[in-house]
Scaffold this motif. Structure first.
Motif, PDB file in Angstrom:
ATOM      1  N   CYS A   1       0.844  -1.196   0.000  1.00  0.00           N
ATOM      2  CA  CYS A   1       0.000   0.000   0.000  1.00  0.00           C
ATOM      3  C   CYS A   1       0.877   1.244   0.000  1.00  0.00           C
ATOM      4  N   GLU A   2       0.320   2.327  -0.515  1.00  0.00           N
ATOM      5  CA  GLU A   2       1.049   3.598  -0.588  1.00  0.00           C
ATOM      6  C   GLU A   2       0.251   4.700   0.095  1.00  0.00           C
ATOM      7  N   GLY A   3       0.985   5.594   0.724  1.00  0.00           N
ATOM      8  CA  GLY A   3       0.376   6.749   1.361  1.00  0.00           C
ATOM      9  C   GLY A   3       1.280   7.956   1.231  1.00  0.00           C
ATOM     10  N   VAL A   4       0.699   9.140   1.325  1.00  0.00           N
ATOM     11  CA  VAL A   4       1.438  10.399   1.189  1.00  0.00           C
ATOM     12  C   VAL A   4       1.523  11.063   2.558  1.00  0.00           C
ATOM     13  N   PHE A   5       2.722  11.387   2.970  1.00  0.00           N
ATOM     14  CA  PHE A   5       2.931  12.046   4.256  1.00  0.00           C
ATOM     15  C   PHE A   5       2.478  13.498   4.173  1.00  0.00           C
ATOM     16  N   ASP A   6       1.644  13.908   5.131  1.00  0.00           N
ATOM     17  CA  ASP A   6       1.146  15.281   5.187  1.00  0.00           C
ATOM     18  C   ASP A   6       1.578  15.892   6.515  1.00  0.00           C
ATOM     19  N   PRO A   7       2.649  16.699   6.535  1.00  0.00           N
ATOM     20  CA  PRO A   7       3.114  17.269   7.811  1.00  0.00           C
ATOM     21  C   PRO A   7       2.152  18.277   8.416  1.00  0.00           C
ATOM     22  N   VAL A   8       1.270  18.867   7.619  1.00  0.00           N
ATOM     23  CA  VAL A   8       0.330  19.867   8.145  1.00  0.00           C
ATOM     24  C   VAL A   8      -0.691  19.209   9.072  1.00  0.00           C
TER      25      VAL A   8
ATOM     26  N   ARG B   1      -0.328  16.146  10.225  1.00  0.00           N
ATOM     27  CA  ARG B   1       0.391  15.140  11.009  1.00  0.00           C
ATOM     28  C   ARG B   1      -0.224  13.762  10.792  1.00  0.00           C
ATOM     29  N   SER B   2      -0.337  13.390   9.544  1.00  0.00           N
ATOM     30  CA  SER B   2      -0.942  12.105   9.197  1.00  0.00           C
ATOM     31  C   SER B   2      -0.418  11.656   7.849  1.00  0.00           C
ATOM     32  N   VAL B   3      -0.809  10.459   7.461  1.00  0.00           N
ATOM     33  CA  VAL B   3      -0.469   9.883   6.158  1.00  0.00           C
ATOM     34  C   VAL B   3      -1.771   9.592   5.440  1.00  0.00           C
ATOM     35  N   TRP B   4      -1.877  10.054   4.179  1.00  0.00           N
ATOM     36  CA  TRP B   4      -3.104   9.920   3.401  1.00  0.00           C
ATOM     37  C   TRP B   4      -2.951   8.789   2.393  1.00  0.00           C
ATOM     38  N   VAL B   5      -3.883   7.852   2.458  1.00  0.00           N
ATOM     39  CA  VAL B   5      -3.942   6.748   1.502  1.00  0.00           C
ATOM     40  C   VAL B   5      -5.052   7.080   0.512  1.00  0.00           C
ATOM     41  N   THR B   6      -4.670   7.371  -0.728  1.00  0.00           N
ATOM     42  CA  THR B   6      -5.635   7.834  -1.730  1.00  0.00           C
ATOM     43  C   THR B   6      -6.162   6.725  -2.618  1.00  0.00           C
ATOM     44  N   ASN B   7      -5.488   5.602  -2.677  1.00  0.00           N
ATOM     45  CA  ASN B   7      -5.945   4.491  -3.497  1.00  0.00           C
ATOM     46  C   ASN B   7      -7.094   3.774  -2.784  1.00  0.00           C
ATOM     47  N   PRO B   8      -8.299   3.689  -3.389  1.00  0.00           N
ATOM     48  CA  PRO B   8      -9.436   3.040  -2.710  1.00  0.00           C
ATOM     49  C   PRO B   8      -9.170   1.592  -2.351  1.00  0.00           C
ATOM     50  N   ASP B   9      -8.455   0.870  -3.212  1.00  0.00           N
ATOM     51  CA  ASP B   9      -8.162  -0.534  -2.906  1.00  0.00           C
ATOM     52  C   ASP B   9      -7.249  -0.654  -1.689  1.00  0.00           C
ATOM     53  N   HIS B  10      -6.264   0.218  -1.596  1.00  0.00           N
ATOM     54  CA  HIS B  10      -5.373   0.201  -0.436  1.00  0.00           C
ATOM     55  C   HIS B  10      -6.119   0.598   0.834  1.00  0.00           C
ATOM     56  N   SER B  11      -7.013   1.563   0.715  1.00  0.00           N
ATOM     57  CA  SER B  11      -7.799   1.973   1.876  1.00  0.00           C
ATOM     58  C   SER B  11      -8.648   0.821   2.392  1.00  0.00           C
ATOM     59  N   LEU B  12      -9.243   0.087   1.456  1.00  0.00           N
ATOM     60  CA  LEU B  12     -10.095  -1.035   1.839  1.00  0.00           C
ATOM     61  C   LEU B  12      -9.281  -2.120   2.536  1.00  0.00           C
ATOM     62  N   ILE B  13      -8.083  -2.383   2.036  1.00  0.00           N
ATOM     63  CA  ILE B  13      -7.233  -3.410   2.650  1.00  0.00           C
ATOM     64  C   ILE B  13      -6.863  -3.026   4.077  1.00  0.00           C
ATOM     65  N   LEU B  14      -6.416  -1.788   4.267  1.00  0.00           N
ATOM     66  CA  LEU B  14      -5.949  -1.370   5.586  1.00  0.00           C
ATOM     67  C   LEU B  14      -7.092  -1.291   6.590  1.00  0.00           C
TER      68      LEU B  14
ATOM     69  N   GLU C   1       6.139  17.102  15.333  1.00  0.00           N
ATOM     70  CA  GLU C   1       5.556  17.262  16.664  1.00  0.00           C
ATOM     71  C   GLU C   1       6.312  18.240  17.548  1.00  0.00           C
ATOM     72  N   ILE C   2       7.395  18.834  17.045  1.00  0.00           N
ATOM     73  CA  ILE C   2       8.188  19.728  17.888  1.00  0.00           C
ATOM     74  C   ILE C   2       8.128  21.141  17.335  1.00  0.00           C
ATOM     75  N   PRO C   3       8.220  22.142  18.211  1.00  0.00           N
ATOM     76  CA  PRO C   3       8.209  23.530  17.739  1.00  0.00           C
ATOM     77  C   PRO C   3       9.519  23.866  17.027  1.00  0.00           C
ATOM     78  N   PRO C   4       9.500  24.812  16.101  1.00  0.00           N
ATOM     79  CA  PRO C   4      10.727  25.172  15.348  1.00  0.00           C
ATOM     80  C   PRO C   4      11.657  26.031  16.186  1.00  0.00           C
ATOM     81  N   VAL C   5      12.332  25.409  17.144  1.00  0.00           N
ATOM     82  CA  VAL C   5      13.219  26.163  18.033  1.00  0.00           C
ATOM     83  C   VAL C   5      14.628  26.272  17.459  1.00  0.00           C
TER      84      VAL C   5
END
Length: 396
Positions: A61-68, A70-83, A244-248
């Motif tokens: 399965c493939e997913g796209v990291f979204d730092p905004v 803080r999650s990973v998006w799985v856009t393929n419907p078949d992969h979503s169904l499997i997971l 998860e950390i502030p830009p210090v």
């Protein structure tokens, strides 16, 4: 680390009429397939020796990291169904849990808006509950006003009743037809020449779920959101921490700059990995004011039996004073706060567990270990089961 014994009640089952179908659909507890070869003489001999030719097949399965987010998006419907069907990983961004937006829209078209979806049933039930409270409050106010009039005219003191024929109760109150008509339900039926629906829903994985899938099960590939190229394990591990950390540190010179042992991703992943490894289905518990909920098999089978609150504990108290992260629940909490959460979960028959995660001291462990998942070996977990004392139920 310790395991949890079975709590009281055993969990309430859900969907009794669809139990056989759910057992068939959600037969695999993890996104792994165990494929057995057909019976043969060689297989029989290996079986006598305690060996097997069974092979494990991992879905890719493939997913796209979204730092905004803080999650990973799985856009393929078949992969979503499997997971989702093999372990209940993730959540549909347009649904309450299972990614079912497309199925709901198709259902609306076929039933011409007459058959309600689960989200629409929930909206109607909440509207009816709100109207019931308003009607009850109005009836109580009317009884109190009548008592005041009798006192003003006749001088008799009458205590306003909070129950009776004039006061609606949950057992006798029925919603009016006007309320049912005004409650927003399904959209109007589509035209015959309307275009075919496109599935625009994505499966959203938390960072903990995504890393568990790619590191422990090797069935997820995380893509860089800018280049859309697969990220390495170390790149993912560091990127998940830095969201998860502030830009210090504006200009880091070393790869470990900005990484800390009290990173929220590390704290929550330690807890998630611990209970997932013990066979529990771990889901978010914000609905019940906790961090996680534990299911024996999954949300479609039973309600969650256990509710977890993650409580970080610093091995060295000086690390907390110098940390740039204000870690949730790391400071002492009041008993009123704890009693409130315990009461909420006791009302829904969930056992509350306080999960203490010990954060290693910086003086004892080198900061360089944070560059790999090997740093997880320095964390430990302690569990405290908390039960609310109810005198009327616990006399025996």
């Amino acid at each position: 680390m310790s395991s949890i014994s079975r709590p009281r009640g055993g969990g309430q089952t859900k969907g009794g009429g669809r139990r056989f179908e759910n057992n068939k659909i959600y037969a695999n507890p993890l996104p792994l397939l165990f494929i057995e070869p057909p019976p043969s003489r060689i297989g029989s001999i290996l079986g006598l020796l305690g060996l097997s030719l069974t092979r494990v097949e991992n879905p890719h399965c493939e997913g796209v990291f979204d730092p905004v987010t803080r999650s990973v998006w799985v856009t393929n419907p078949d992969h979503s169904l499997i997971l989702w069907r093999r372990g209940f990983f993730g959540k549909g961004d347009l649904s309450r849990s299972e990614p079912s937006w497309l199925a709901r829209q198709i259902n609306i078209r076929r039933s011409a808006g007459k058959q309600l979806t689960s989200e629409e049933i929930t909206a109607r039930r909440r509207a009816e509950r709100r109207q019931f409270k308003l009607d009850r409050a109005a009836a109580i106010a009317a009884v109190a006003e009548e008592a005041e009039e009798i006192f003003a005219t006749e001088g008799r003191v009458i205590t306003p009743a909070l129950s009776g024929p004039a006061i609606p109760s949950a057992a006798t109150w029925r919603p009016s037809q006007q309320l049912r008509e005004e409650t927003p339900l399904a959209p109007p039926p589509p035209l015959e020449d309307e275009e075919e629906l496109e599935d625009v829903e994505h499966l959203q994985l938390t960072l903990q779920e995504a890393f568990f899938l790619l590191w422990n099960l090797d069935c997820l590939t995380v893509l860089n959101p800018n280049s859309m190229q697969p990220m390495t394990l170390q790149q993912i591990w560091v990127a998940f921490q830095k969201t998860e950390i502030p830009p210090v540190i504006p200009h880091p010179t070393e790869p470990s700059d900005g990484l800390q042992f009290d990173n929220p991703f590390l704290i929550n992943y330690v807890v998630y990995h611990h209970y997932r490894s013990l066979g529990w289905v771990v889901k978010g518990g914000i609905k019940f004011c906790v961090d996680y909920l534990l299911y024996k098999r999954g949300p479609v089978f039973t309600h969650a039996e256990l509710a977890l609150i993650v409580l970080p504990v610093y091995e060295d108290p000086e690390d907390q004073k110098t940390s740039h992260i204000d870690l949730q629940n790391s400071s002492p909490f009041g008993w009123s706060w704890l009693s409130t959460i315990n009461r909420v979960n006791s009302q829904v028959q969930k056992t509350l567990i306080l999960v203490y995660v010990t954060i290693p001291a910086k003086s004892r462990v080198s900061k360089q270990v944070l560059l790999t998942p090997g740093c997880l070996a320095h964390y430990s977990i302690r569990e405290v089961v908390l039960r609310r004392f109810i005198p009327a139920r616990m006399r025996d």
